[in-house]
Design a protein around this motif. Structure first.
Motif, PDB file in Angstrom:
ATOM      1  N   GLY A  15       7.870  29.448 -24.206  1.00 32.94           N
ATOM      2  CA  GLY A  15       9.287  29.124 -24.042  1.00 32.94           C
ATOM      3  C   GLY A  15       9.575  27.656 -23.785  1.00 32.94           C
ATOM      4  N   THR A  20       9.330  25.072 -31.886  1.00 31.61           N
ATOM      5  CA  THR A  20      10.459  24.289 -32.409  1.00 31.61           C
ATOM      6  C   THR A  20      10.045  22.826 -32.563  1.00 31.61           C
ATOM      7  N   ARG A 111      14.554  36.008 -24.763  1.00 29.83           N
ATOM      8  CA  ARG A 111      13.501  36.471 -25.669  1.00 29.83           C
ATOM      9  C   ARG A 111      13.166  37.937 -25.436  1.00 29.83           C
TER      10      ARG A 111
HETATM   11  N1  ADP Z   1      14.008  21.052 -25.354  1.00 28.98           N
HETATM   12  C1  ADP Z   1      14.766  22.133 -25.636  1.00 28.98           C
HETATM   13  N2  ADP Z   1      16.101  22.079 -25.488  1.00 28.98           N
HETATM   14  C2  ADP Z   1      16.861  23.151 -25.781  1.00 28.98           C
HETATM   15  N3  ADP Z   1      16.389  24.340 -26.232  1.00 28.98           N
HETATM   16  C3  ADP Z   1      15.073  24.437 -26.400  1.00 28.98           C
HETATM   17  C4  ADP Z   1      14.188  23.354 -26.111  1.00 28.98           C
HETATM   18  N4  ADP Z   1      12.934  23.748 -26.377  1.00 28.98           N
HETATM   19  C5  ADP Z   1      13.013  25.013 -26.805  1.00 28.98           C
HETATM   20  N5  ADP Z   1      14.286  25.436 -26.813  1.00 28.98           N
HETATM   21  C6  ADP Z   1      14.734  26.783 -27.210  1.00 28.98           C
HETATM   22  O1  ADP Z   1      14.005  27.700 -26.413  1.00 28.98           O
HETATM   23  C7  ADP Z   1      13.554  28.809 -27.178  1.00 28.98           C
HETATM   24  C8  ADP Z   1      12.035  28.882 -27.127  1.00 28.98           C
HETATM   25  O2  ADP Z   1      11.499  27.790 -27.869  1.00 28.98           O
HETATM   26  P1  ADP Z   1      10.137  27.926 -28.678  1.00 28.98           P
HETATM   27  O3  ADP Z   1      10.012  26.701 -29.521  1.00 28.98           O
HETATM   28  O4  ADP Z   1      10.058  29.246 -29.371  1.00 28.98           O
HETATM   29  O5  ADP Z   1       9.084  27.896 -27.475  1.00 28.98           O
HETATM   30  P2  ADP Z   1       7.504  28.219 -27.471  1.00 28.98           P
HETATM   31  O6  ADP Z   1       7.016  28.036 -28.886  1.00 28.98           O
HETATM   32  O7  ADP Z   1       6.924  27.223 -26.522  1.00 28.98           O
HETATM   33  O8  ADP Z   1       7.366  29.613 -26.947  1.00 28.98           O
HETATM   34  C9  ADP Z   1      14.126  28.600 -28.593  1.00 28.98           C
HETATM   35  O9  ADP Z   1      15.325  29.321 -28.685  1.00 28.98           O
HETATM   36  C10 ADP Z   1      14.372  27.108 -28.651  1.00 28.98           C
HETATM   37  O10 ADP Z   1      15.423  26.785 -29.516  1.00 28.98           O
END
Ligand code: ADP
Length: 173
Positions: A15, A20, A111
């Motif tokens: 998270g 992303t 999630r």
């Molecule tokens: N720096 C950020 N600012 C705002 N939203 C974010 C940020 N980083 C991640 N998110 C949001 O949080 C959620 C989880 O991100 P994700 O990239 O799937 O995390 P991970 O791969 O580390 O589990 C997604 O909905 C993403 O858009």
């Protein structure tokens, strides 16, 4: 054999924004995005399903074997929430993303994580487990700890990684 291009590892608690961030860096640099979580599932690099945590029990040796050739050549950006079982030589930059616990809690709740998994992941972030793992596993000079709370944070993290990549490529040529 020397790598033709660097490899980047993006780690951090679930998270924190690894996938992303990786996707954006991959798009800007041409690095190949390697999502270990999906690989474990699609290539069955696990020893079964953990009901308690609703996740696969990863087989670290199988993951490393599957990645060996590709990582030796270089040019990859790897996404995983753990970082202590990869060969240290694979990575030229290790990014640890960090998120404030209230923000992380909300993201993991959205999630659909169950209470146990949610609490344990937020606790893991508070205890800085992945950060410690990164410093225990890689040279301090290549570990970068970056905040990932806001969209601006993410933009800045992508920008600085792309700048780093271009600089390293310039030195290799
Ligand atoms: N720096 C950020 N600012 C705002 N939203 C974010 C940020 N980083 C991640 N998110 C949001 O949080 C959620 C989880 O991100 P994700 O990239 O799937 O995390 P991970 O791969 O580390 O589990 C997604 O909905 C993403 O858009």
């Amino acid at each position: 054999m020397a790598k033709q291009r660097p490899n980047v590892l993006v780690t951090g608690s679930p998270g924190t924004g690894k996938s992303t961030t990786c996707e954006q860096i991959a798009e800007a640099t041409g690095l190949t995005y390697v999502d270990i979580g999906s690989m474990v599932k699609s290539q069955e690099l696990h020893s079964g399903w953990d009901d308690e945590y609703s996740c696969y029990i990863i087989d670290e040796d199988k993951v490393c074997d599957a990645l060996e050739d590709q990582l030796n050549v270089g040019g990859n950006i790897v996404d995983f929430h753990s970082c202590d079982f990869f060969p240290e030589r694979w990575f030229d930059l290790v990014i640890v993303l960090q998120t404030d616990n209230t923000i992380l809690y909300d993201r993991l709740e959205k999630r659909g994580y169950g209470q146990k998994k949610l609490t344990e992941n937020v606790e893991c972030e508070i205890m800085q487990v992945i950060l410690q793992e990164a410093f225990d596993s890689y040279r301090e000079e290549i570990v970068q700890v970056l905040p990932s709370n806001t969209v601006e944070d993410m933009e800045s993290n992508v920008e600085r990684t792309v700048a780093w990549y271009k600089q390293v490529l310039g030195q290799l040529r």
